[in-house]
Motif scaffolding. Structure first.
Motif, mmCIF file in Angstrom:
data_model
loop_
_atom_site.group_PDB
_atom_site.id
_atom_site.type_symbol
_atom_site.label_atom_id
_atom_site.label_comp_id
_atom_site.label_asym_id
_atom_site.label_seq_id
_atom_site.Cartn_x
_atom_site.Cartn_y
_atom_site.Cartn_z
ATOM 1 N N PRO A 181 -4.992 6.939 -5.633
ATOM 2 C CA PRO A 181 -5.985 5.960 -6.120
ATOM 3 C C PRO A 181 -6.761 6.450 -7.338
ATOM 4 O O PRO A 181 -7.210 5.654 -8.151
ATOM 5 N N PRO A 235 -8.793 1.465 -2.032
ATOM 6 C CA PRO A 235 -8.984 2.661 -2.869
ATOM 7 C C PRO A 235 -8.440 2.490 -4.286
ATOM 8 O O PRO A 235 -8.841 3.204 -5.197
ATOM 9 N N TYR A 236 -7.524 1.543 -4.448
ATOM 10 C CA TYR A 236 -6.923 1.290 -5.766
ATOM 11 C C TYR A 236 -7.649 0.164 -6.511
ATOM 12 O O TYR A 236 -7.329 -0.115 -7.658
ATOM 13 N N THR A 278 -4.842 2.027 -10.834
ATOM 14 C CA THR A 278 -5.815 0.944 -10.647
ATOM 15 C C THR A 278 -5.068 -0.383 -10.559
ATOM 16 O O THR A 278 -4.156 -0.653 -11.340
ATOM 17 N N GLU A 309 1.146 4.170 -2.937
ATOM 18 C CA GLU A 309 1.013 5.614 -2.725
ATOM 19 C C GLU A 309 2.167 6.366 -3.362
ATOM 20 O O GLU A 309 2.009 7.512 -3.792
ATOM 21 N N ARG A 347 0.842 -1.202 0.000
ATOM 22 C CA ARG A 347 0.000 0.000 0.000
ATOM 23 C C ARG A 347 0.885 1.264 0.000
ATOM 24 O O ARG A 347 0.627 2.225 -0.738
ATOM 25 N N TRP A 393 -5.693 -2.324 -0.089
ATOM 26 C CA TRP A 393 -5.544 -1.673 -1.391
ATOM 27 C C TRP A 393 -6.885 -1.191 -1.937
ATOM 28 O O TRP A 393 -6.982 -0.817 -3.114
#
Ligand SMILES: [Fe+2]
Ligand SMILES: [Fe+2]
Length: 306
Positions: free
Chosen positions: A90, A117-118, A94, A85, A81, A115
């Motif tokens: 995000p 938000p991604y 993807t 970043e 994570r 993960w």
């Protein structure tokens, strides 16, 4: 025009150790800094160089097709994570998971949480699982639809297989149909390649034939995958002609090894339904001198002229 970068299989490492656990408990500098330190000690930081070079190309979006970690220890997942970043927000990155992200039962749930938000749709999370990423998910950027598919599931020892599954496959069929009817450029992100004989039997996508049949019926404009750690350019059948299926070497692969050195692809996508102009550029390490350069370009536009 949308500039889409594709990289895969960073396999962030090496594995955390107890000393690292203590570091994590003290401060959230994160796995990335530690990894950079370790990389310098090892005399190479190919992943950092590759990501920096990719960022210099100013892509509008980055697609990452799985295998972020190795054996999916909780600290690896948290470290991934932090690494994400560093790649981007995000909104601009993807991710879909790979088999290493689901290495043992329960790991994929942790990866999904970390993960999320991604790995989630623009329109939020599934109503029936409000705290979880669900697949396939869709993100729209301009007139491009990124469709995230999960083939990641825990397997037995010595197996690295993947599976889309009948439920996800049905949802993918309906999703691709709807997006195609809207005239969007559909990019399917999937860790395991769906073309025939893509891997050894113990690493295969076990329901690849179902995925191919579904795409033959409803179509997609581009399939991006990882898993093989090699550059590959294949075609599968679509309803109006072939669909390109493109794989990229591991983003951490050092030059001089058995597999091709670290690389990423850039797709510049322009146009509108049934008349897309797509230019693909491969960039990566070509020799042992740690230089990243353009490897080749391809004009994919011929796939999209009806
Ligand atoms: Fe991998
Ligand atoms: Fe894999």
């Amino acid at each position: 025009m949308l500039k889409l970068a594709h990289l895969s299989d960073p396999h962030l490492g090496p594995l955390p150790n107890p000393k690292l656990i203590q570091l994590f408990s003290k401060r959230i500098l994160g796995y990335l800094n530690w990894w950079q330190h370790r990389s310098k000690n090892m005399g190479g930081n190919h992943l950092e160089q590759l990501v920096a070079d990719m960022q210099d190309q100013t892509p509008d979006h980055v697609a990452i097709t799985g295998d972020l970690v190795n054996i999916a220890l909780p600290l690896e997942i948290i470290g991934a994570r932090t690494w994400l970043e560093g790649v981007g927000s995000p909104e601009h990155v993807t991710v879909v998971p790979g088999n290493h992200d689901a290495y043992v039962p329960g790991a994929l749930k942790k990866a999904r949480d970390a993960w999320l938000p991604y790995m989630s749709a623009d329109n939020g999370l599934a109503a029936d699982h409000p705290d979880e990423a669900s697949f396939p998910f869709v993100r729209r950027r301009k007139n491009i639809a990124l469709v995230g598919v999960s083939t990641a599931r825990a397997t037995g020892p010595w197996f690295a297989t993947g599976r889309v599954g009948s439920k996800q496959s049905r949802a993918l069929r309906d999703t691709l149909k709807e997006l195609g009817d809207e005239g969007l450029f559909r990019v399917v992100m999937i860790h395991h390649p769906p073309f025939p004989k893509a891997t050894n039997w113990h690493k295969r996508l076990s329901d690849a034939s179902r995925v191919r049949a579904m795409i033959k019926r409803v179509g997609a404009e581009l399939v991006l995958h990882g898993h093989t750690h090699i550059d590959s350019f294949k075609e599968i059948e679509g309803p109006n002609g072939p669909v390109p299926v493109i794989g990229v070497p591991s983003a951490t692969s050092a030059p001089g090894g058995k597999k091709p050195a670290a690389r990423y692809n850039i797709f510049e996508i322009d146009g509108s339904a049934r008349n897309w102009n797509v230019q693909m550029t491969e960039r990566g390490f070509t020799g042992s001198d740690s230089q990243i350069e353009k490897i080749r370009s391809r004009d994919l536009s011929g796939f999209y002229k009806s």
